[in-house]
Motif scaffolding. Structure first.
Motif, mmCIF file in Angstrom:
data_model
loop_
_atom_site.group_PDB
_atom_site.id
_atom_site.type_symbol
_atom_site.label_atom_id
_atom_site.label_comp_id
_atom_site.label_asym_id
_atom_site.label_seq_id
_atom_site.Cartn_x
_atom_site.Cartn_y
_atom_site.Cartn_z
ATOM 1 N N ALA A 45 -33.602 44.422 -75.269
ATOM 2 C CA ALA A 45 -34.889 44.478 -74.556
ATOM 3 C C ALA A 45 -34.782 43.979 -73.113
ATOM 4 O O ALA A 45 -35.708 43.363 -72.590
ATOM 5 C CB ALA A 45 -35.964 43.720 -75.329
ATOM 6 N N LEU A 46 -33.667 44.271 -72.451
ATOM 7 C CA LEU A 46 -33.516 43.920 -71.041
ATOM 8 C C LEU A 46 -34.294 44.873 -70.141
ATOM 9 O O LEU A 46 -34.731 44.493 -69.057
ATOM 10 C CB LEU A 46 -32.040 43.947 -70.634
ATOM 11 C CG LEU A 46 -31.163 42.815 -71.150
ATOM 12 C CD1 LEU A 46 -29.705 43.064 -70.794
ATOM 13 C CD2 LEU A 46 -31.622 41.483 -70.590
ATOM 14 N N GLY A 91 -18.182 46.283 -61.753
ATOM 15 C CA GLY A 91 -18.313 46.870 -63.083
ATOM 16 C C GLY A 91 -19.665 46.452 -63.632
ATOM 17 O O GLY A 91 -20.137 45.340 -63.357
ATOM 18 N N SER A 92 -20.291 47.338 -64.388
ATOM 19 C CA SER A 92 -21.598 47.001 -64.964
ATOM 20 C C SER A 92 -21.889 47.862 -66.179
ATOM 21 O O SER A 92 -21.228 48.857 -66.436
ATOM 22 C CB SER A 92 -22.710 47.167 -63.919
ATOM 23 O OG SER A 92 -22.730 48.473 -63.379
ATOM 24 N N ALA A 128 -18.345 41.429 -61.579
ATOM 25 C CA ALA A 128 -19.305 41.877 -62.589
ATOM 26 C C ALA A 128 -20.278 40.740 -62.862
ATOM 27 O O ALA A 128 -19.921 39.565 -62.745
ATOM 28 C CB ALA A 128 -18.597 42.271 -63.888
ATOM 29 N N HIS A 129 -21.512 41.117 -63.188
ATOM 30 C CA HIS A 129 -22.473 40.152 -63.713
ATOM 31 C C HIS A 129 -22.342 40.208 -65.226
ATOM 32 O O HIS A 129 -22.583 41.247 -65.830
ATOM 33 C CB HIS A 129 -23.900 40.491 -63.274
ATOM 34 C CG HIS A 129 -24.140 40.189 -61.840
ATOM 35 N ND1 HIS A 129 -24.510 41.148 -60.932
ATOM 36 C CD2 HIS A 129 -24.048 39.029 -61.147
ATOM 37 C CE1 HIS A 129 -24.640 40.593 -59.740
ATOM 38 N NE2 HIS A 129 -24.365 39.312 -59.845
ATOM 39 N N VAL A 130 -21.973 39.085 -65.818
ATOM 40 C CA VAL A 130 -21.634 39.020 -67.235
ATOM 41 C C VAL A 130 -22.661 38.156 -67.960
ATOM 42 O O VAL A 130 -22.935 37.031 -67.524
ATOM 43 C CB VAL A 130 -20.219 38.439 -67.412
ATOM 44 C CG1 VAL A 130 -19.854 38.302 -68.876
ATOM 45 C CG2 VAL A 130 -19.189 39.294 -66.666
ATOM 46 N N GLN A 131 -23.212 38.698 -69.044
ATOM 47 C CA GLN A 131 -24.135 37.903 -69.847
ATOM 48 C C GLN A 131 -23.416 36.669 -70.383
ATOM 49 O O GLN A 131 -22.227 36.710 -70.697
ATOM 50 C CB GLN A 131 -24.699 38.736 -70.994
ATOM 51 C CG GLN A 131 -25.633 39.834 -70.537
ATOM 52 C CD GLN A 131 -26.245 40.583 -71.702
ATOM 53 O OE1 GLN A 131 -26.436 40.031 -72.783
ATOM 54 N NE2 GLN A 131 -26.554 41.850 -71.486
ATOM 55 N N GLU A 132 -24.181 35.594 -70.496
ATOM 56 C CA GLU A 132 -23.615 34.302 -70.891
ATOM 57 C C GLU A 132 -22.749 34.392 -72.148
ATOM 58 O O GLU A 132 -21.644 33.845 -72.199
ATOM 59 C CB GLU A 132 -24.759 33.303 -71.109
ATOM 60 C CG GLU A 132 -24.315 31.924 -71.495
ATOM 61 C CD GLU A 132 -25.479 30.964 -71.660
ATOM 62 O OE1 GLU A 132 -25.223 29.752 -71.534
ATOM 63 O OE2 GLU A 132 -26.618 31.403 -71.923
ATOM 64 N N GLN A 133 -23.203 35.118 -73.176
ATOM 65 C CA GLN A 133 -22.460 35.176 -74.441
ATOM 66 C C GLN A 133 -21.135 35.933 -74.315
ATOM 67 O O GLN A 133 -20.287 35.830 -75.189
ATOM 68 C CB GLN A 133 -23.322 35.793 -75.559
ATOM 69 C CG GLN A 133 -23.583 37.269 -75.425
ATOM 70 C CD GLN A 133 -24.844 37.625 -74.647
ATOM 71 O OE1 GLN A 133 -25.378 36.797 -73.921
ATOM 72 N NE2 GLN A 133 -25.315 38.854 -74.804
ATOM 73 N N ARG A 154 -32.438 36.533 -67.945
ATOM 74 C CA ARG A 154 -31.378 35.921 -68.760
ATOM 75 C C ARG A 154 -30.267 35.376 -67.879
ATOM 76 O O ARG A 154 -29.980 35.904 -66.808
ATOM 77 C CB ARG A 154 -30.780 36.961 -69.716
ATOM 78 C CG ARG A 154 -31.810 37.482 -70.686
ATOM 79 C CD ARG A 154 -31.219 37.839 -72.001
ATOM 80 N NE ARG A 154 -32.272 38.369 -72.859
ATOM 81 C CZ ARG A 154 -32.135 39.433 -73.597
ATOM 82 N NH1 ARG A 154 -30.995 40.088 -73.609
ATOM 83 N NH2 ARG A 154 -33.130 39.846 -74.350
ATOM 84 N N LYS A 155 -29.613 34.344 -68.404
ATOM 85 C CA LYS A 155 -28.491 33.730 -67.699
ATOM 86 C C LYS A 155 -27.289 34.678 -67.706
ATOM 87 O O LYS A 155 -26.918 35.211 -68.747
ATOM 88 C CB LYS A 155 -28.132 32.407 -68.384
ATOM 89 C CG LYS A 155 -27.046 31.623 -67.713
ATOM 90 C CD LYS A 155 -26.889 30.296 -68.457
ATOM 91 C CE LYS A 155 -25.772 29.458 -67.964
ATOM 92 N NZ LYS A 155 -25.678 28.191 -68.718
ATOM 93 N N HIS A 156 -26.732 34.879 -66.523
ATOM 94 C CA HIS A 156 -25.519 35.678 -66.334
ATOM 95 C C HIS A 156 -24.567 34.859 -65.459
ATOM 96 O O HIS A 156 -24.977 33.904 -64.801
ATOM 97 C CB HIS A 156 -25.822 36.990 -65.595
ATOM 98 C CG HIS A 156 -26.494 38.022 -66.410
ATOM 99 N ND1 HIS A 156 -27.796 37.915 -66.860
ATOM 100 C CD2 HIS A 156 -26.065 39.236 -66.850
ATOM 101 C CE1 HIS A 156 -28.133 39.004 -67.530
ATOM 102 N NE2 HIS A 156 -27.084 39.816 -67.539
#
Length: 184
Positions: A45-46, A91-92, A128-133, A154-156
């Motif tokens: 749900a981003l 990259g995304s 790249a913007h990487v999700q925390e997990q 969300r934290k990235h």
């Protein structure tokens, strides 16, 4: 085998080999967009409805294809790359189908082809913007955290690849083969 109420259900079929490559054909690109919608719009749900943006107009899509022998069956992973400025690549939209996430090699192989092919095209910095997990995976693949940011609520982490670990790949149309890890 999964047991539900005493009734056995077979596990979904998973291919034994995967081709990770650039996505020149329409069905590959459409499969990549559908997978991104499933992951980023429905599951996480981003985004509402669709995650496509202006970057898709010039980005290079990369796909992981489940292979049935020598024939590609379907898109089970994707990422896109683009050059923002001379030598600066991003990259995304890295996504792997939920049924295929346990095949650890897919995400890593998508990342490897993304960085290696950009490296072959003159990349001097890959971000790249990487999700925390997902930061742990990227750190294992020789990325470093540049800064923490918030995107889409969300934290990235903005992360940078160590290009010394990604030799240039001059044949991204063929890409790489990803094989599932053997169970321990």
């Amino acid at each position: 085998m999964i047991i539900d109420g005493g009734v056995p259900f077979p596990q979904p079929f998973l291919a034994s080999a995967y081709q990770v490559k650039f996505a020149p054909s329409r069905w590959e690109r459409e499969g990549a967009y559908a997978l991104r919608r499933a992951v980023f719009c429905e599951e996480q749900a981003l985004f509402k409805g669709d995650d496509r943006d202006a970057v898709d107009d010039y980005a290079i899509p990369i796909v992981a294809l489940a292979m049935l022998g020598v024939a590609a069956d379907r898109v089970v992973g994707t990422v896109r790359i683009h050059e923002e400025a001379p030598g600066l690549w991003w990259g995304s939209r890295l996504a792997v189908d939920v049924d295929y996430r346990r095949i650890g090699a897919l995400g890593a192989t998508l990342i490897r082809l993304a960085v290696s092919s950009a490296h072959a095209m003159g990349c001097t910095t890959f971000l790249a913007h990487v999700q925390e997990q997902n930061a742990v995976l990227f750190r294992r693949l020789h990325w470093r955290i540049v800064e923490e940011v918030e995107l889409h609520g969300r934290k990235h982490f903005r992360m940078q690849a160590d290009l010394a670990h990604y030799p240039p790949c001059f044949s991204p149309e063929w890409g790489f083969t990803a094989l599932p890890r053997k169970a321990a």
